[in-house]
Enzyme design. Structure first.
Site, mmCIF file in Angstrom:
data_model
loop_
_atom_site.group_PDB
_atom_site.id
_atom_site.type_symbol
_atom_site.label_atom_id
_atom_site.label_comp_id
_atom_site.label_asym_id
_atom_site.label_seq_id
_atom_site.Cartn_x
_atom_site.Cartn_y
_atom_site.Cartn_z
ATOM 1 N N ASP A 1 54.090 81.061 26.805
ATOM 2 C CA ASP A 1 54.148 79.643 27.158
ATOM 3 C C ASP A 1 54.437 79.466 28.646
ATOM 4 O O ASP A 1 54.423 78.354 29.171
ATOM 5 C CB ASP A 1 55.152 78.885 26.292
ATOM 6 C CG ASP A 1 56.594 79.359 26.462
ATOM 7 O OD1 ASP A 1 56.832 80.292 27.261
ATOM 8 O OD2 ASP A 1 57.475 78.795 25.792
ATOM 9 N N SER A 2 54.642 80.576 29.342
ATOM 10 C CA SER A 2 54.745 80.548 30.797
ATOM 11 C C SER A 2 53.447 80.082 31.439
ATOM 12 O O SER A 2 53.414 79.788 32.644
ATOM 13 C CB SER A 2 55.114 81.934 31.346
ATOM 14 O OG SER A 2 54.302 82.948 30.771
ATOM 15 N N ASP B 1 53.016 82.998 21.724
ATOM 16 C CA ASP B 1 54.310 82.386 22.018
ATOM 17 C C ASP B 1 54.348 80.990 21.410
ATOM 18 O O ASP B 1 53.585 80.110 21.805
ATOM 19 C CB ASP B 1 54.479 82.302 23.531
ATOM 20 C CG ASP B 1 55.913 82.448 23.985
ATOM 21 O OD1 ASP B 1 56.806 82.487 23.124
ATOM 22 O OD2 ASP B 1 56.134 82.550 25.206
ATOM 23 N N LYS C 1 56.096 84.693 18.628
ATOM 24 C CA LYS C 1 57.427 84.838 19.229
ATOM 25 C C LYS C 1 58.145 83.496 19.226
ATOM 26 O O LYS C 1 57.544 82.466 19.538
ATOM 27 C CB LYS C 1 57.327 85.356 20.672
ATOM 28 C CG LYS C 1 58.696 85.583 21.337
ATOM 29 C CD LYS C 1 58.562 86.210 22.714
ATOM 30 C CE LYS C 1 58.162 85.217 23.765
ATOM 31 N NZ LYS C 1 59.233 84.201 24.015
ATOM 32 N N GLU D 1 61.956 81.603 20.486
ATOM 33 C CA GLU D 1 63.189 81.735 21.256
ATOM 34 C C GLU D 1 64.392 81.300 20.424
ATOM 35 O O GLU D 1 64.265 80.511 19.483
ATOM 36 C CB GLU D 1 63.104 80.878 22.531
ATOM 37 C CG GLU D 1 62.046 81.344 23.509
ATOM 38 C CD GLU D 1 62.054 80.526 24.793
ATOM 39 O OE1 GLU D 1 62.965 79.687 24.980
ATOM 40 O OE2 GLU D 1 61.126 80.724 25.607
ATOM 41 N N GLU E 1 66.299 88.458 27.667
ATOM 42 C CA GLU E 1 65.971 87.933 28.995
ATOM 43 C C GLU E 1 67.205 87.590 29.809
ATOM 44 O O GLU E 1 68.106 86.896 29.343
ATOM 45 C CB GLU E 1 65.082 86.688 28.889
ATOM 46 C CG GLU E 1 64.716 86.120 30.258
ATOM 47 C CD GLU E 1 63.586 85.110 30.238
ATOM 48 O OE1 GLU E 1 63.248 84.595 31.320
ATOM 49 O OE2 GLU E 1 63.044 84.828 29.147
#
Length: 272
Positions: free
Chosen positions: A43-44, A82, A111, A113, A180
């Site tokens: 998602d970056s 993501d 993925k 978070e 991270e």
């Protein structure tokens, strides 16, 4: 394609896992040919591709669009989608359906978070037979809640919380977990304690693998350069130089020249 079983085996054999982001066909082709184990459609892309300020500004539409492009290119690596913020944090009940969309487009895993409901969401997705990668420590989707994009776990209490979060992700069925922006000592403890692989980004050398944003690695994004990101090539200036040269040659009439042009057969030209 690389399987979860193979990724898990790399931890037991201490073969370091390599992971990079990709958002399009061309870049994914390079990463796959280079032998990268896991390609993350991150998602970056909100920041490095779309020019947005926050990863929370991309949704399923954008993520699936770029996922399709990456999947078309990959033959060997595991592709991980993501999950965007609104796909599972704003509406946890929709998380499974959204995860399935990534799998339907060719991903081998998704993925998510860490947030308060992460273990339940991860468990729901994993129990449905979908591979889940967790993410703890600095979580960009909710960074504003922990004081912004900065190192997490710098005192014993917060470090212990991150360790507990990593265990919770494992217990929820995750096959790996991204660590991270945490002290390397904390990452080492987590890596030693977990049975699943840890993949670090700003978490030191003791993780089972490493991940970077490809634009950071190649010097293609200048707005923000985190301390933990190593620039293996500085392609930005080279691209700028090439484009300036193109502009100069077009302006001066140097391009296109005869070598870059086509010709009509002289006999055909007479008939015009």
């Amino acid at each position: 394609m690389k399987t979860v079983k193979e990724i898990l085996a790399q931890k037991s054999t201490q073969e370091r896992i390599t992971m990079l982001t990709a958002y399009d066909y061309s870049m994914a082709s390079f990463l796959d040919e280079a032998g990268i184990d896991i390609i993350l459609v991150g998602d970056s892309l909100a920041n490095v591709v779309l020019g947005l300020e926050s990863t929370t500004q991309v949704g399923m539409k954008e993520m699936l669009h770029h996922t399709k492009a990456v999947v078309r290119a990959v033959k060997n690596a595991m592709v991980v989608g993501d999950m965007p913020f609104d796909a599972y944090q704003l509406n946890p009940r929709a998380a499974l359906d959204n995860a399935r969309q990534f799998i339907e487009e060719g991903c081998q895993a998704v993925k998510i978070e860490w947030f308060e409901g992460a273990p339940q969401v991860a468990s729901t997705i994993a129990k449905a037979g979908i591979n889940v990668m967790g993410h703890v420590g600095l979580t960009p989707q909710t960074a504003q809640k922990v004081g912004g994009m900065k190192v997490q776990g710098k005192d014993a209490a917060s470090a212990r919380a991150i360790i507990n979060n990593a265990h919770a992700m494992q217990d929820s069925g995750c096959f790996s977990v991204v660590l991270e922006c945490i002290p390397q000592e904390v990452a080492q403890i987590i890596t030693r304690q977990l049975k699943i692989p840890t993949i670090g980004i700003g978490a030191g050398p003791h993780c089972d693998g490493q991940v970077l944003v490809i634009h950071d690695l190649l010097g293609l994004y200048s707005r923000y350069q985190p301390k933990f990101s190593k620039k293996y090539a500085d392609l930005g200036p080279l691209i700028l130089q090439a484009v300036k040269q193109y502009k100069k040659e077009v302006t001066n009439g140097q391009f296109p020249d005869d070598a870059h042009s086509y010709h009509l057969d002289p006999d055909q030209l007479k008939n015009l």
